[in-house]
Design a protein around this motif. Sequence first.
Motif: not given
Length: 220
Positions: A141-142, A119-120, A116, A112, A7, A134, A5, A139, A145
Motif C-alpha cells: 500500500e506504499a 516503519a510505522e 511494518r 515482515t 518502497a 517491499i 512510505v 508495504a 513503489r
Amino acid sequence: SLPTVVAIDGPAGSGKSSVSRAIARRLGFAYLDTGAAYRALAWLALDRHTDSSQADAVTALLKDFDYAIGTDPDEYFVTVGQTDVTDAIRSPEVSAAVSAVARVPEVRRALTDLFRSIAENVDRPGVVVEGRDITTIVAPEAEVRILLTASEEARMARRSAEITTQSAQTVAEQLRSRDRADSQVVDFMSAADGVITVDSTHLDFEQTIEAVIDVYHTRM
Ligand code: C5P
C-alpha cells in the motif's frame, strides 16, 4: 497519521541501498534496510554454529533475535543483542548463508511484522524501505513503489568495485548464485502492478537519485 512510505525493491548491485539512503536524506525521511535483518539473522546462525539449511534450527533462533537497526540515514547501525554487527553482516560468509535463512517462511513472516512496526513508528514524516519484497509483501500500500534495476553487467561491475578483497569473478559468481536462490522465494526482477521501474544501467549515482525523486514527485 502514518508516515509516507517509499518502497524500493531490486536485485543486489542495483545501487538500492546507497540510492535509498540518499533519497531518505533528501526527503528528510527515515531509512529502513530490510536486507540487514536477514543478514543479521544469518550472522546469528553462524555465530551459534547453526546450519542455515535447517529451517527448524533457523526458526528457533528467532526467539533470541534481539535485533536493532538505526533508521536515521546519517546514523546507520545494526546490532544483535549487545553486539554491533554493522560491518560483520557484510562478510562473504554472511552473504553466502543469508539466502537459506531468508527462504524460511516463519522467518519471512516474523521479519515482515518487524519491518511494518519499525516503519510505522519512525520519528519522521516518511520512511524509505528497501529490499526484495517491499513493493509486493511488506508495504504493497506504499504511496511510492519503485523497482530499481540495472543490467547484470552493470550490477556486477558496481559490486566488484565495492568489494576489493575478492576477484571480480568471485564477486560475480556469488552475486549470481545469491540472485538465483533469492529469485525462487520472491520475484524482484519484474515490476508488480503499479510499481514503477527505474533502470540505472546508464545512469550515474546522482542521475539515479534524480530519477527516483522524479517518480516520488509524480506520486506525491
Ligand atoms: O539487500 P541485501 O543484499 O543486503 O539482502 C540480503 C539478503 O536478504 C538477500 O540476498 C535476500 O536473501 C534477503 N532479503 C529478502 N527480502 C528482503 C530483503 C533481503 O529475502 N526484503
